[in-house]
Design a protein around this motif. Structure first.
Motif, short mmCIF file in Angstrom:
data_model
loop_
_atom_site.label_atom_id
_atom_site.label_comp_id
_atom_site.label_asym_id
_atom_site.label_seq_id
_atom_site.Cartn_x
_atom_site.Cartn_y
_atom_site.Cartn_z
N VAL A 18 0.82 -1.21 0.00
CA VAL A 18 0.00 0.00 0.00
C VAL A 18 0.86 1.27 0.00
CG1 VAL A 18 -1.66 1.36 1.34
CG2 VAL A 18 -1.95 -1.12 1.13
N LEU A 19 1.87 1.31 0.85
CA LEU A 19 2.63 2.55 1.05
C LEU A 19 3.34 3.01 -0.21
CD1 LEU A 19 4.22 2.17 4.58
CD2 LEU A 19 2.01 3.13 3.92
N GLU A 20 3.64 2.08 -1.12
CA GLU A 20 4.31 2.45 -2.36
C GLU A 20 3.45 3.39 -3.21
OE1 GLU A 20 3.72 -0.57 -1.20
OE2 GLU A 20 5.16 -2.07 -1.92
N TYR A 21 2.13 3.34 -3.00
CA TYR A 21 1.21 4.00 -3.92
C TYR A 21 0.45 5.18 -3.31
CZ TYR A 21 2.21 -0.22 -6.51
OH TYR A 21 2.87 -1.23 -7.17
N VAL A 22 0.71 5.51 -2.05
CA VAL A 22 0.01 6.64 -1.43
C VAL A 22 0.92 7.86 -1.39
CG1 VAL A 22 -1.45 5.13 -0.04
CG2 VAL A 22 0.69 5.98 0.91
N ASP A 23 0.29 9.03 -1.44
CA ASP A 23 1.07 10.27 -1.45
C ASP A 23 1.75 10.55 -0.12
OD1 ASP A 23 0.36 10.78 -4.10
OD2 ASP A 23 -1.44 11.91 -3.53
N ARG A 43 7.20 4.32 -5.40
CA ARG A 43 8.05 4.59 -4.23
C ARG A 43 8.58 3.28 -3.66
NH1 ARG A 43 4.57 7.04 -2.04
NH2 ARG A 43 5.12 9.21 -2.45
N ARG A 44 9.84 3.30 -3.22
CA ARG A 44 10.43 2.14 -2.54
C ARG A 44 11.08 2.60 -1.24
NH1 ARG A 44 11.51 1.25 -8.01
NH2 ARG A 44 10.56 -0.66 -8.83
N PHE A 45 11.37 1.63 -0.37
CA PHE A 45 11.84 1.95 0.96
C PHE A 45 13.05 1.11 1.34
CE2 PHE A 45 7.30 2.67 0.70
CZ PHE A 45 7.11 3.90 1.32
N THR A 46 13.81 1.63 2.29
CA THR A 46 14.82 0.82 2.97
C THR A 46 14.20 0.28 4.26
OG1 THR A 46 15.70 2.67 4.26
CG2 THR A 46 16.66 2.31 2.07
N ALA A 47 14.84 -0.70 4.85
CA ALA A 47 14.35 -1.24 6.12
C ALA A 47 14.33 -0.16 7.20
CB ALA A 47 15.21 -2.42 6.55
N GLU A 48 15.33 0.70 7.15
CA GLU A 48 15.40 1.77 8.15
C GLU A 48 14.23 2.75 7.99
OE1 GLU A 48 19.12 -0.25 7.75
OE2 GLU A 48 17.92 0.79 6.23
N GLN A 49 13.89 3.07 6.76
CA GLN A 49 12.79 4.00 6.53
C GLN A 49 11.46 3.43 7.01
OE1 GLN A 49 13.40 4.50 2.31
NE2 GLN A 49 14.34 6.52 2.57
#
Length: 252
Positions: free
Chosen positions: A112-117, A178-184
């Motif tokens: 979900v988080l990849e696609y929300v503003d 959007r992509r994330f690191t484990a820390e983020q």
């Protein structure tokens, strides 16, 4: 995992399912109830919702797609859990237009988080939906996995672009916003008031191994599943995982 997934599909979900099932078992013990109330945001056609319902829990799926919710209804009926799965149209940023605050023992926020503003707002809403001592299962695209995949495909400029782009995108044609690191992801969870219980790398190897090898080599699927499980908790492999799973828990 329940629902008898195809071997390749099990490689994409096995690690998350095991962590989630253990978390639900802990919630059952803490709540003193066999049946939990679970919210699956962006749950789509029920890849997790239906197996969770087969454990005896009540699941509410919130998804913006009416087609996905129709497929969810059919899938739940075929699995014999239609009475324990409810689908409502909505999204995580408008979550409390369709569900109540503080009404759930566990919340799933997968893909979900990849696609929300506003990812931070999404996580805060997910946490606000939890009861005291509730648990959040958060799954999102990993930055390192995308960089590695582009590099191994020979797209070195795109790999470097993903590595340096604030959103982790490799170019205009990238389908993931959007992509994330484990820390983020861990910071999003802790910033919303939860304790980070565990971080796992998901699909560390599965997306890199040729499909023909997995599908035709005897015992390959089971061996790869065991390898994925062994590597999932090791921080060294979080940086190259296709997806990252973070479990956050409210503490009394």
């Amino acid at each position: 995992m329940s629902d008898q997934p195809r071997p390749r599909a099990s490689l994409r979900t096995a690690v998350v399912w095991e962590v989630l099932k253990e978390a639900l078992d802990r919630q059952v013990e803490a709540a003193g109830r066999d049946a939990l109330d679970v919210l699956d945001t962006g749950g789509g056609t029920g890849n997790f919702a239906v197996p969770v319902a087969r454990l005896g829990h009540r699941v509410t799926v919130v998804d913006p797609s009416p087609n996905a919710l129709f497929a969810l209804e059919r899938r739940a009926a075929e699995a014999g859990v239609a009475d324990r799965v409810r689908g409502v149209q909505g999204d995580i940023l408008g979550l409390f237009d369709v569900v109540e605050r503080g009404g759930f023992d566990a919340v799933l926020c997968h893909g979900v988080l990849e696609y929300v503003d506003e990812p931070a707002e999404g996580v805060r809403n997910a946490v606000a939906a939890l009861r005291p001592s509730g648990a959040l299962s958060l799954l999102a695209a990993g930055l390192g996995g995308a960089v590695l995949a582009r590099a191994l495909a020979g797209h070195f400029t795109e790999a470097r672009q993903a590595l340096t782009d604030p959103a982790g995108r490799w170019g205009e044609g990238d389908p993931v916003p959007r992509r994330f690191t484990a820390e983020q992801l861990s910071e999003l969870v802790s910033g919303a008031g939860l304790e980070v219980g565990a971080v796992h790398g998901v699909r560390v190897f599965a997306d890199l191994v040729p499909g023909v090898l997995v599908d035709t080599e005897p015992g390959a699927v089971d061996a790869l599943l065991k390898l994925e499980a062994a590597a999932a908790e090791l921080p060294a492999f979080h940086s190259v995982a296709t997806q990252l799973h973070v479990l956050g828990e409210k503490r009394p």
